[in-house]
Scaffold this active site. Structure first.
Site, PDB file in Angstrom:
ATOM      1  N   HIS A   1       0.654  -1.116  -0.087  1.00  0.00           N
ATOM      2  CA  HIS A   1      -0.215   0.242  -0.500  1.00  0.00           C
ATOM      3  C   HIS A   1       1.028   1.450  -0.117  1.00  0.00           C
ATOM      4  O   HIS A   1       2.170   1.159   0.485  1.00  0.00           O
ATOM      5  CB  HIS A   1      -1.379   0.055   1.366  1.00  0.00           C
ATOM      6  CG  HIS A   1      -1.960   1.140   1.407  1.00  0.00           C
ATOM      7  ND1 HIS A   1      -3.151   1.457   0.476  1.00  0.00           N
ATOM      8  CD2 HIS A   1      -1.287   2.223   1.721  1.00  0.00           C
ATOM      9  CE1 HIS A   1      -3.598   2.083   0.777  1.00  0.00           C
ATOM     10  NE2 HIS A   1      -2.845   3.042   1.665  1.00  0.00           N
TER      11      HIS A   1
ATOM     12  N   ASP B   1     -15.087   2.141   7.462  1.00  0.00           N
ATOM     13  CA  ASP B   1     -13.798   3.548   7.026  1.00  0.00           C
ATOM     14  C   ASP B   1     -14.496   3.751   6.094  1.00  0.00           C
ATOM     15  O   ASP B   1     -13.820   5.403   5.885  1.00  0.00           O
ATOM     16  CB  ASP B   1     -12.740   2.860   6.573  1.00  0.00           C
ATOM     17  CG  ASP B   1     -11.887   3.665   6.360  1.00  0.00           C
ATOM     18  OD1 ASP B   1     -11.241   4.716   6.613  1.00  0.00           O
ATOM     19  OD2 ASP B   1     -11.143   3.424   4.701  1.00  0.00           O
TER      20      ASP B   1
ATOM     21  N   ARG C   1     -14.173  12.631   7.279  1.00  0.00           N
ATOM     22  CA  ARG C   1     -13.030  13.261   7.604  1.00  0.00           C
ATOM     23  C   ARG C   1     -12.916  14.261   6.279  1.00  0.00           C
ATOM     24  O   ARG C   1     -12.333  14.987   6.349  1.00  0.00           O
ATOM     25  CB  ARG C   1     -11.638  12.075   7.633  1.00  0.00           C
ATOM     26  CG  ARG C   1     -11.841  11.387   9.080  1.00  0.00           C
ATOM     27  CD  ARG C   1     -10.777  10.455   9.065  1.00  0.00           C
ATOM     28  NE  ARG C   1      -9.590  10.739   8.885  1.00  0.00           N
ATOM     29  CZ  ARG C   1      -8.887  10.062   8.241  1.00  0.00           C
ATOM     30  NH1 ARG C   1      -9.547   8.602   7.464  1.00  0.00           N
ATOM     31  NH2 ARG C   1      -7.291  10.293   8.280  1.00  0.00           N
TER      32      ARG C   1
ATOM     33  N   SER D   1      -7.709   3.824   8.999  1.00  0.00           N
ATOM     34  CA  SER D   1      -8.523   3.580   7.915  1.00  0.00           C
ATOM     35  C   SER D   1      -6.971   2.902   7.135  1.00  0.00           C
ATOM     36  O   SER D   1      -8.317   1.617   6.115  1.00  0.00           O
ATOM     37  CB  SER D   1      -7.972   5.028   7.350  1.00  0.00           C
ATOM     38  OG  SER D   1      -8.790   5.317   5.589  1.00  0.00           O
TER      39      SER D   1
ATOM     40  N   LYS E   1      -8.853  -1.436   5.971  1.00  0.00           N
ATOM     41  CA  LYS E   1      -8.969  -2.248   4.244  1.00  0.00           C
ATOM     42  C   LYS E   1      -7.711  -2.996   4.387  1.00  0.00           C
ATOM     43  O   LYS E   1      -8.530  -3.693   3.519  1.00  0.00           O
ATOM     44  CB  LYS E   1      -8.804  -0.415   3.615  1.00  0.00           C
ATOM     45  CG  LYS E   1      -9.850  -0.266   3.785  1.00  0.00           C
ATOM     46  CD  LYS E   1     -10.195   0.926   2.363  1.00  0.00           C
ATOM     47  CE  LYS E   1      -8.624   2.236   3.006  1.00  0.00           C
ATOM     48  NZ  LYS E   1      -8.934   3.893   3.118  1.00  0.00           N
TER      49      LYS E   1
HETATM   50  N1  URA Z   1      -5.344   6.905   2.291  1.00  0.00           N
HETATM   51  C1  URA Z   1      -6.564   6.421   3.463  1.00  0.00           C
HETATM   52  O1  URA Z   1      -7.139   4.744   2.396  1.00  0.00           O
HETATM   53  N2  URA Z   1      -6.911   6.617   4.656  1.00  0.00           N
HETATM   54  C2  URA Z   1      -6.529   7.536   4.885  1.00  0.00           C
HETATM   55  O2  URA Z   1      -6.961   8.307   6.264  1.00  0.00           O
HETATM   56  C3  URA Z   1      -5.251   8.651   4.208  1.00  0.00           C
HETATM   57  C4  URA Z   1      -5.257   7.975   3.336  1.00  0.00           C
END
Ligand code: URA
Length: 429
Positions: free
Chosen positions: A83, A162, A169, A184, A188
């Site tokens: 990621h 999320d 957010r 977050s 995921k």
């Molecule tokens: N990417 C994400 O998936 N979540 C965040 O809070 C910031 C960047």
């Protein structure tokens, strides 16, 4: 159990929330029993007061279990994903997933769309006519079993808390919080049923994390939450000032990724693929990092990574022979002679958004064709009037003069040759 108002007040005043309180809070929000205004207040309280390591772990776990956790145990090979926290020209996932798959790693990659100045893997993949990012779990499993990698979008079932909280957010100025970003991203990623994860935490003017200290704190937070959940996690801090590679856009980044998959392409993109992929192979096969790097490099050079890429794209419905071509070009010229000392990646990313390659709201469409090609890079010599960048026209034709001027201004040209700078800054975990 304290009431929601008491919980918000406790966090506002720097207090701790218990595991049960956090689980309750996230469950109430995910099931629509807690209104946005109370969650927004809580997010702002967390933004200012933070969460400690235990609270961050509980918050992540609660978001992870708000939805489905995929299980690919029957595939039987280590499942490792990567990621990135987001950058400009960041097409690394496209060559990386098939390269790792060619080295015997299973890569169930759930990616996101671009938002703000950063590009998104899903938007790039969707530039390939026919490519479907919305696979159901069974189709996802079958592409994975056949090709070793599949690249899809987040469904409503993966970490739905999320999905909702991130949107909140985004409009309440609470994105830039290390514990909230940790929860977050990790909720995921852990929902993909992974054994391990490699994180590319971008640092610099064109990244979320502007300073190395903040990036290190985010990386350490994500590594520790992952390890606490029994996963092998490695993070790299990598430089994000100039865009990565030569191309910024969607279809044009697919073309550049395929250059890398054929053993060529820009050296910075290849270096990141080899480094991040090397760590994926290390985690999957318990070999040294150097051995992982050399296996990934070989897969790019011997065509095996390209074979996985073509196989995955075909199974997901994409037709690489139909990639759309630019409708025309506008050249951006150097105003003076000298050395390219810097290219402001944030500005280049924002020019891409202005051209239509990115979006400022999550419900907007992107133009798959439009893009920017950087014809000169940091450390190159240019003469006055020479091409430094080229705008690739999309459906809307030639860009406005203001975008051309803005792109030219993103280049700093000076009389001194700049010192080389490292791309990979640090490894954590
Ligand atoms: N990417 C994400 O998936 N979540 C965040 O809070 C910031 C960047």
């Amino acid at each position: 159990m304290r009431s929601i108002v008491e919980l918000i007040a406790a966090k506002r005043d720097g207090g701790r929330l218990s595991d049960d309180e956090i689980a309750w809070l996230i469950d109430q929000y995910a099931t629509d029993k807690l209104p946005d205004y109370q969650m927004a207040s809580m997010a702002m309280a967390v933004y200012f007061q933070g969460l400690d390591a235990r609270e961050t772990g509980s918050w992540t776990r609660a978001m992870l279990h708000s939805g489905e956790v995929l299980n690919f145990d029957e595939i039987g090979v280590s499942r490792i994903d990567k990621h990135s926290t987001g950058g400009v020209g960041d097409k690394i996932s496209l060559p990386l997933a098939p390269a790792a798959a060619a080295c015997g790693v299973t890569v169930p990659m759930v990616s996101g769309r671009g938002l703000g100045h950063t590009g998104g893997t899903l938007d790039k993949l969707e530039a390939i006519p026919g490519y479907t990012v919305g696979l159901g779990v069974d189709e996802f499993r079958s592409v994975l079993a056949e090709q070793g990698c599949a690249m899809v979008g987040q469904t409503g079932e993966i970490a739905p808390a999320d999905k909702r909280l991130y949107a909140l957010r985004d409009v309440t100025a609470t994105v830039e919080s290390i514990p909230l970003i940790t929860a977050s991203i990790m909720s995921k990623k852990l929902a993909e049923g992974l054994d391990g994860l490699v994180l590319d935490v971008k640092v610099g003017g064109a990244a979320f994390m502007k300073t190395r200290d903040d990036a290190r704190r985010l990386a350490e937070s994500m590594v520790s939450v992952g390890e606490e959940m029994g996963k092998r996690v490695v993070a790299f801090l990598t430089r994000m000032e100039e865009p990565l590679g030569h191309m910024v856009g969607n279809a044009c980044e697919v073309v550049e990724s395929m250059d890398v998959l054929s053993g060529a392409g820009p050296s910075d993109v290849r270096e990141l693929v080899v480094t991040l992929g090397g760590a994926m192979v290390e985690l999957a096969h318990h070999v040294s990092f150097e051995e992982g790097r050399s296996r990934i490099a070989k897969s790019l050079d011997d065509g095996s990574a390209m074979e996985r890429w073509r196989g995955m794209v075909a199974l997901q419905g994409g037709d690489l022979s139909a990639l759309p071509e630019p409708r025309g070009e506008t050249v951006v010229r150097a105003p003076s002679a000298g050395w390219v000392q810097a290219i402001d990646g944030l500005e280049v990313g924002l020019c891409g958004v202005a051209l239509g390659a990115g979006r400022t709201r999550s419900d907007q469409d992107v133009d798959p064709i439009v893009g920017v090609r950087l014809d000169r890079h940091r450390g190159d010599r240019v003469e006055a009037g020479e091409a430094i960048a080229t705008i690739l026209h999309g459906e809307q034709g030639a860009p406005s003069e203001s975008v051309v001027e803005r792109l030219a201004a993103a280049f700093t040209v000076g009389s001194e040759e700049p010192e080389p700078v490292p791309l990979i800054l640090e490894r954590i975990g």
